[in-house]
Scaffold this active site. Sequence first.
Site, PDB file in Angstrom:
ATOM      1  N   GLU A 139      -9.725   4.207   6.330  1.00  0.00           N
ATOM      2  CA  GLU A 139      -8.903   4.250   7.780  1.00  0.00           C
ATOM      3  C   GLU A 139      -9.925   4.592   8.927  1.00  0.00           C
ATOM      4  O   GLU A 139      -9.713   4.016   9.906  1.00  0.00           O
ATOM      5  CB  GLU A 139      -7.923   5.104   7.457  1.00  0.00           C
ATOM      6  CG  GLU A 139      -6.691   4.756   6.681  1.00  0.00           C
ATOM      7  CD  GLU A 139      -6.232   3.218   7.057  1.00  0.00           C
ATOM      8  OE1 GLU A 139      -6.565   2.733   8.161  1.00  0.00           O
ATOM      9  OE2 GLU A 139      -5.603   2.314   5.988  1.00  0.00           O
ATOM     10  N   GLY A 178       2.423   0.112  11.578  1.00  0.00           N
ATOM     11  CA  GLY A 178       2.446  -0.783  12.718  1.00  0.00           C
ATOM     12  C   GLY A 178       1.790  -2.110  12.009  1.00  0.00           C
ATOM     13  O   GLY A 178       2.239  -3.311  12.776  1.00  0.00           O
ATOM     14  N   HIS A 181      -8.391  -3.500  14.174  1.00  0.00           N
ATOM     15  CA  HIS A 181      -8.183  -2.641  13.228  1.00  0.00           C
ATOM     16  C   HIS A 181      -7.972  -3.035  11.614  1.00  0.00           C
ATOM     17  O   HIS A 181      -8.721  -3.258  10.798  1.00  0.00           O
ATOM     18  CB  HIS A 181      -7.170  -1.519  13.447  1.00  0.00           C
ATOM     19  CG  HIS A 181      -6.995  -0.374  12.095  1.00  0.00           C
ATOM     20  ND1 HIS A 181      -7.449   0.892  12.271  1.00  0.00           N
ATOM     21  CD2 HIS A 181      -6.488  -0.671  10.982  1.00  0.00           C
ATOM     22  CE1 HIS A 181      -7.044   1.521  11.108  1.00  0.00           C
ATOM     23  NE2 HIS A 181      -6.340   0.510  10.504  1.00  0.00           N
ATOM     24  N   GLU A 182      -6.947  -4.007  11.827  1.00  0.00           N
ATOM     25  CA  GLU A 182      -6.474  -4.555  10.526  1.00  0.00           C
ATOM     26  C   GLU A 182      -7.534  -5.884  10.313  1.00  0.00           C
ATOM     27  O   GLU A 182      -7.940  -6.067   8.942  1.00  0.00           O
ATOM     28  CB  GLU A 182      -5.204  -5.416  10.879  1.00  0.00           C
ATOM     29  CG  GLU A 182      -4.291  -4.530  10.957  1.00  0.00           C
ATOM     30  CD  GLU A 182      -4.009  -3.139  10.219  1.00  0.00           C
ATOM     31  OE1 GLU A 182      -4.488  -3.070   9.127  1.00  0.00           O
ATOM     32  OE2 GLU A 182      -3.344  -2.087  10.716  1.00  0.00           O
ATOM     33  N   GLU A 208       0.855  -1.224   0.057  1.00  0.00           N
ATOM     34  CA  GLU A 208      -0.042   0.047  -0.089  1.00  0.00           C
ATOM     35  C   GLU A 208       0.740   1.424   0.101  1.00  0.00           C
ATOM     36  O   GLU A 208       1.805   1.453   0.831  1.00  0.00           O
ATOM     37  CB  GLU A 208      -0.942   0.254   1.105  1.00  0.00           C
ATOM     38  CG  GLU A 208      -1.808   1.193   1.112  1.00  0.00           C
ATOM     39  CD  GLU A 208      -2.871   1.198   2.308  1.00  0.00           C
ATOM     40  OE1 GLU A 208      -2.875   0.643   3.325  1.00  0.00           O
ATOM     41  OE2 GLU A 208      -3.786   1.890   1.955  1.00  0.00           O
ATOM     42  N   HIS A 231     -10.721  -4.207   8.442  1.00  0.00           N
ATOM     43  CA  HIS A 231     -10.470  -4.060   7.110  1.00  0.00           C
ATOM     44  C   HIS A 231     -10.760  -5.151   6.266  1.00  0.00           C
ATOM     45  O   HIS A 231     -10.977  -4.881   4.986  1.00  0.00           O
ATOM     46  CB  HIS A 231      -8.811  -3.515   6.880  1.00  0.00           C
ATOM     47  CG  HIS A 231      -8.418  -2.060   7.195  1.00  0.00           C
ATOM     48  ND1 HIS A 231      -9.234  -0.945   6.502  1.00  0.00           N
ATOM     49  CD2 HIS A 231      -7.501  -1.518   7.504  1.00  0.00           C
ATOM     50  CE1 HIS A 231      -8.653   0.091   6.875  1.00  0.00           C
ATOM     51  NE2 HIS A 231      -7.623  -0.148   7.632  1.00  0.00           N
ATOM     52  N   MET A 266      -0.499  -4.073   8.744  1.00  0.00           N
ATOM     53  CA  MET A 266      -1.085  -3.862   7.268  1.00  0.00           C
ATOM     54  C   MET A 266      -2.076  -4.929   7.048  1.00  0.00           C
ATOM     55  O   MET A 266      -1.869  -6.019   7.334  1.00  0.00           O
ATOM     56  CB  MET A 266       0.053  -3.765   6.231  1.00  0.00           C
ATOM     57  CG  MET A 266      -0.645  -3.602   4.713  1.00  0.00           C
ATOM     58  SD  MET A 266      -1.568  -2.042   4.266  1.00  0.00           S
ATOM     59  CE  MET A 266      -2.376  -2.596   3.012  1.00  0.00           C
TER      60      MET A 266
HETATM   61 ZN    ZN Z   1      -6.155   1.009   8.430  1.00  0.00          ZN
END
Ligand code: ZN
Length: 876
Positions: free
Chosen positions: A342, A283, A319-320, A151, A323, A285
């Site tokens: 995000e 941190g 968080h990941e 990314e 996604h 991905m």
């Molecule tokens: Zn993210």
Amino acid sequence: MHSPRFVRSIARFALLLALALPAMALASGSGRLMRDVLPTSERLRLNLDARKKGFSGSATIQLNVTTAVDSFQFHSEALKLARATLMRGKVPVATTHRQATPTTVTVHATKALAPGAYTLAIDFTGQFSAQAQGIYRLDTGGQSYCFTQFESDDARKAFPCWDEPSFKIPFSITLTVPKGHRAVANTLVARTIPAKLTTTYVFKATPPVPSYILAMATGPLEFVPIHGMSVPGNVVTVKGKSALAARAAEMIPPIMAGLERYFGRPYPYDKMDVIAVPEFWPGAMENAGAVTFRDDVLLVDPKTVAQSQLSTLSEYIAHEFAHQWFGDLVTMDWWDDLWLNEAFAEWMGDKISDEVNPQYSRGVTDLRLTQGAMSTDARLSTRAIRRPVSAMDNLLEAADELAYQKGQAVLGMFEQWLGPETFRAGVNAYLKEHEWGNAVGEDLWSALSKASGKDASSAMKTFLDQGGLPLVTADLLPGGQVKLSQKRFLNYGITAPEEALWRIPISLSYSDGSSVRTQHVLLADREMTVTLEGAKTVAWIHPNAGPSGYYRWTVSSDMMNWLASNAAVAMTPVERVGFLGNLSALLAGGLLHGDEYVRLLPRFADDPSPEVILTLMDNLEVVRRVFVTKDLADPYAGYVRRTLAPSLARFGLARREGEGAAISLLRPALIGTLADEGKDPRVLAYADSLAKVHVATPGNVDPSLIGVALEMSAIQGNEALFAEYKKRFENAEIPAERSRYLGALGYFRDPKIAEEAIQYSLQGPLRPQEVFTIPTTLATSLDYEEVPYKWMSENFGTIASKIPPMYLVYMPFTASGCSQERLEKAKVFFADPKHQVAGYEKQLAKVSDQVNDCAGLRQREGALVSAYLTQQVGSR
Ligand SMILES: [Zn+2]
């Protein structure tokens, strides 16, 4: 993707709070690809021998020509194409190809291509990156590994492809690695083919995915199975580290299950591996089915793991994983909706983290981070979080902390307004409609409007399409009424070039003297009068209940004082966190004087909530950054002791059996602040004694206190201690221990050692993402405030050779603080084209606003604060 730590430490120089800036790569190149030749699938074979400098491969891409064209382009950067042939069925088509731009190759057909299906076959070779971006190799523990980070637009450095998020196609990946190495990609292994010197891993085809979430890892990897997910998966580590994987393997399944419950559908891919990478800029991905993490986030030693590490681990995983649905299953059409990608993952991840691991109070941390975004948003250099992004922009710069924190806060505000279940129904309808495909922000708003029957869209746009934020004023009127008014909130002395209006969902909490009520209204005009239900007289009002609103607020100064004095009665702990953040804004906005500010803070000294005390330290940090010069250091130290000592007395110097995680998270911060800024000799000695125990016999100190103990011991440390910590840093087997010793190296205050530490940051065996730690840590001392900028400007070339070019966009942040003199130097420095990267001027503008605000505030209120602080000392 998640913010790299150095960005957080650079951002410490921002006026109000440590901000979490995002990590995005540079969208370079010459604009976007045409859409008359579309890829429909890609078969990829790569020979990855991590011991070598380069790699080779072949790509077979199925194409659909939609209109007759005689040329088309695809992405390929720094690759050598040995052969590129185009076939229509079994018939070769005469073509030539050339590298048209550094990132694109143009294929010319001798005769125009008729619409229909074609196959493009390419053989290529490339070099591994050594800067931890694109496809890269590294050595650790005497072994070689290959990892990827694509990314936003670095997949094209690994293989030819249509490297934009809207091209979602199935990829079939085959990796050939040396015997003894193993390979991971996005899907399950279909079969392995052993040969004499190599092993070939054939992976199952992916569902349609964009190139930026592909991932590969090769080397002598170790695998620890994760049990209890709806799909198989492993924690993947480099050789010798699998013993540190157990905690992540335990934490993952409930988070995965929580997300599946929320989205009402299973995890979309056929497996989920999480990979611990030693050299890694972000941190973490969100690669589909192969999420990469920085190793010191994912791997924890059960004997020395701090609560803060577990909290971070929970947050990052959530968080990941969020996604995987929002970003991977449904992908933004183009990078101008990166903020939504995000913001949503941040909001969703924290919601699930709070649900599964409530002990880490993620919601409170978010609220503290939101204060930082609001501070940035109170300056004219702010911008709308949704704005056009071109392929030339530096996405690192485009997706700033506003994208993450403001975006998340705005989503949270609208969730409260529409109702959590309605909001969820809208989100899931959006996912259903766009699954495996692409969408834009507008698609989500309309799904939310449809689910709620309310016009969510036009209200959201007022927060997304214009920069800045509103100030809501609540004036009590007789007869149980309140007048609400709004205007743009700006720091003192700034005039907005144009009028702005928001449609603001507001939650009011108030009391008639006997019971507390909450009422929700939408403030759509400049002002409105609200009749408070069930209240003939109003004892008090708090205009941001929850607090769920992305706005600043003010009430009469009597009411503000009353709320501060009766905080525990009128407000929940999280509302008190919001109250303290709002106080800092009122100070910056010229609505509160400096002496009032420093007088109000100690009223929270006895607050029972650890989260409130943690926030109180953010406020103390404001005082320190803005007002404390060397001559005020002692009076300020007394003020810190007076404000924080009651908490330390209450929560204790040492962990108590059965105490909550929030207390364990607070204690190191309390100890650090009292020892360093409060100059409390007893606390300093205590920290020093813990450090000695840890160095002599690791495993005998409360893990949450190890980091702060090492740091505080360094403050008065000598050469011998510096040498010892350096050795421990270099030889650390546990990633977190490595980070702790590195952090401590920035706390040595002896000038000779500090100089040595600065040299070491660029000359020592540091990983690329570690070079900023020492200079930025040193600057937390008044004696070394000049270090980051000086270090950066003197070593720009060396720094540039170590980090990916787009990260240089953050360098202006080293001039943050209160010094206009330093700012002027920085402006001259960055006027030199040699020091410029795409987007730097926006960062410089932000830093410039921050420094001017800080200097202005110091000048305006400094005398009052100084008088208050010195008087306090006198009166003791
Ligand atoms: Zn993210």
